[in-house]
Design an enzyme around this catalytic site. Structure first.
Site, PDB file in Angstrom:
ATOM      1  N   ASN A   4       0.811  -1.222   0.000  1.00 54.99           N
ATOM      2  CA  ASN A   4       0.000   0.000   0.000  1.00 54.99           C
ATOM      3  C   ASN A   4       0.847   1.276   0.000  1.00 54.99           C
ATOM      4  O   ASN A   4       0.310   2.367   0.157  1.00 54.99           O
ATOM      5  CB  ASN A   4      -0.939   0.018   1.219  1.00 54.99           C
ATOM      6  CG  ASN A   4      -2.023  -1.037   1.085  1.00 54.99           C
ATOM      7  OD1 ASN A   4      -2.400  -1.418  -0.017  1.00 54.99           O
ATOM      8  ND2 ASN A   4      -2.502  -1.519   2.223  1.00 54.99           N
TER       9      ASN A   4
ATOM     10  N   HIS B 181      -0.445   4.500  -1.336  1.00 51.88           N
ATOM     11  CA  HIS B 181      -1.886   4.330  -1.549  1.00 51.88           C
ATOM     12  C   HIS B 181      -2.745   5.078  -0.535  1.00 51.88           C
ATOM     13  O   HIS B 181      -3.915   5.341  -0.801  1.00 51.88           O
ATOM     14  CB  HIS B 181      -2.251   2.844  -1.564  1.00 51.88           C
ATOM     15  CG  HIS B 181      -1.896   2.161  -2.856  1.00 51.88           C
ATOM     16  ND1 HIS B 181      -0.595   2.075  -3.309  1.00 51.88           N
ATOM     17  CD2 HIS B 181      -2.662   1.563  -3.812  1.00 51.88           C
ATOM     18  CE1 HIS B 181      -0.581   1.436  -4.481  1.00 51.88           C
ATOM     19  NE2 HIS B 181      -1.823   1.111  -4.808  1.00 51.88           N
TER      20      HIS B 181
END
Lengths: 360, 360
Positions: free
Chosen positions: B245, B248
């Site tokens: 991630n 993100h």
């Protein structure tokens, strides 16, 4: 013994048997999951009977507990109802650490299980089955799903619950006919796996139908043991699990032809009788075995005959999901009372004989 | 090396790298599954380019091969499209022994994967990713899903493919901007895991952007190795998988604020820069590290600045799925180029510094 331990490839869990909802919070604590929220999900028939009881019992957990009810029945077992549940979960910010409780019969268990399987790619859920059919059959084994375009359970997932919690007292609010329907699967368990269980069912008819606590608890445990033993060994129906389909090949055909107006267990009872007749015709069962089987089915208020259907109609319907009539049908047959086997080589004549035996 | 072997708790499978579709049938035969039918499922952008090619190549299998196309784009990544696919499968009598092939970008892979996860409680599928983003990222790892009520991927399941088959030549029909978007995830892989990979990306810009076969194959393999290594060790995102991630947290906030009008990789690029600035402010990265990162992002036609958004708007959006602003945010930060760690204790000041660094 108040619990059975079930092992599956991905998850092990317990089935607890109680005479109230009282022990539910302590069994949830045993899971050591520290849930962020709990949703009790039920239908509009079961919720008025039990949701507030379960909610009160769970207060000791000091977790936010919400509930959601949907319209009952197979007709609502579809993506529209699932979308209502998703909507409820999103609106109330349920996350991956949340728990769903399926409180109700088979339809509730299948739908809440499917929601749990697919919300945020899978969250925890608990089965709290309140019908006999759900207690002895559908709550165990991890099958979840919904109907689509008239095809039963064609959309679904394998998703095992964290726990199954059976409160046997909920059977007191179950309609008599629904109880009989559940007995269809109970009788099936005895026929395919355990002759002594069949004797127990024969010798305790009044106690069982009268919902005597000891008798009914014994029955649910024995059926759960048989079902969970089979699914532990074969979660995804590669072979052994298919033996649980005893009575279902012809039973499902009748269910569809009657537009699902006869209860599942009633159709299974007819299917079991037809399959037993085939076993008898092949030479496995005796005349007295046949008498025992049909007497037991009759004693538990299940049908031994059906009218209004022709044998040809039923035979053709067996192939409804096959491309042609040349496609093989998998039948579960009895070797003796208490042992079964698979046969996919039956000829039309034998199958028709079985079908004719259950027509008025 | 033309293949990578991926191991997950439930299934092991291979990722194959080829310059055509030619080897697809032989790799399907290697699965030894004897499929009853195959459906090539794609969207209306990719299907006209590749479906008939794939269909022709698969003819040697002597299995019935059908195809189904749906309307492309994230806007169609919902249960309505899934229902169209179910309908197609039911009408054409696909059964548990059937195979689905997801031919297309990330949306196709996610949706066909979800269909395979839920049709008849799970059937086999193969990923044939045709976009860079799908080839290096979304086709690997078993995440499948659809959007619901504006929530991305909130409905889904973990369902691993039987195989991922990458035909690198399909990148020739990929729009330039989509290629750049995929490079966002590629750059991410190098930053969190492999400094040498970053050097490779720096030293081969023209070859990679020119789709030179050797360079592009090397890139896809290296990214697949990083992604598959992480998901092998942590299929269900308990810890390690969360490092993917990187970029993100802020990237997704920007994506939502721009109503998904900027491509995913562009938003991730901005998010990576913001997270790198935070790493720099904490003292992990040097000024020259920062220059390297923003130069690389720029070289691959990804944005290093965005305008039209205030830092406060972005900060607030970080909490869109949390109950309150007191809820912790999980950030992936860089320790060095090529190593990363998780930090859920960042204060507002540091996060705002990162956000401001990417605003025009």
């Amino acid at each position: 013994m108040n619990s059975i331990h079930v092992e599956t490839p991905l998850k092990n869990y317990n089935i607890h048997f109680e005479a109230s909802f009282k022990s539910l919070p302590e069994h949830i604590l045993e899971l050591k999951k520290n849930y962020s929220k709990i949703a009790i999900i039920s239908d509009d028939q079961v919720a008025p009977l039990y949701t507030s009881q379960v909610k009160t019992v769970l207060e000791s957990l000091n977790v936010e507990i919400l509930n959601f009810d949907f319209a009952h029945g197979e007709i609502n077992k579809n993506y529209k109802t699932i979308n209502l549940i998703y909507d409820f979960l999103i609106t109330n910010q349920f996350d991956r650490q949340s728990l769903l409780i399926a409180l109700g019969g088979g339809v509730v268990g299948d739908m809440v299980g499917f929601t749990a399987a697919t919300y945020m790619r899978g969250i925890d859920f608990i089965q709290v089955p309140t019908s006999l059919l759900a207690q002895v059959d559908s709550s165990i084994g991890g099958k979840t799903g919904i109907d689509f375009n008239g095809y039963k359970n064609i959309v679904g997932a394998f998703h095992q619950p964290e726990m199954v919690y059976v409160n046997t007292k909920t059977l007191r609010t179950l309609p008599t006919q629904e109880f009989a329907s559940g007995m269809g699967e109970v009788i099936k368990h005895s026929l395919i796996k355990d002759e002594a269980y069949m004797s127990f069912l024969e010798n305790n008819v009044d106690a069982i139908k009268g919902l005597n606590h000891e008798a009914i608890t014994e029955l649910i445990k024995l059926s759960c043991l048989i079902k969970s033993d089979v699914v532990s060994k074969d979660e995804r129906e590669q072979g052994l699990r298919a033996t649980l389909n005893f009575g279902h090949t012809i039973g499902h055909a009748i269910e569809r032809l009657m537009n699902f107006k006869r209860l599942h267990g009633e159709c299974v009872a007819l299917g079991m009788l037809a399959a037993s007749h085939i076993s008898y015709a092949i030479g496995h069962l005796t005349t007295s075995d046949m008498d025992r089987i049909s007497s037991l089915i009759d004693l538990y208020n299940l049908p031994v005959k059906i009218d209004g259907l022709s044998p040809e109609t039923i035979y053709t319907e067996l192939f409804f999901d096959k491309k042609t009539k040349h496609h093989q049908l998998n039948f579960v047959l009895l070797k003796t009372i208490g042992t079964c086997y698979m046969d996919n080589q039956l000829n039309e004549k034998l199958i028709m004989e079985g079908i004719k035996a259950i027509l008025k």
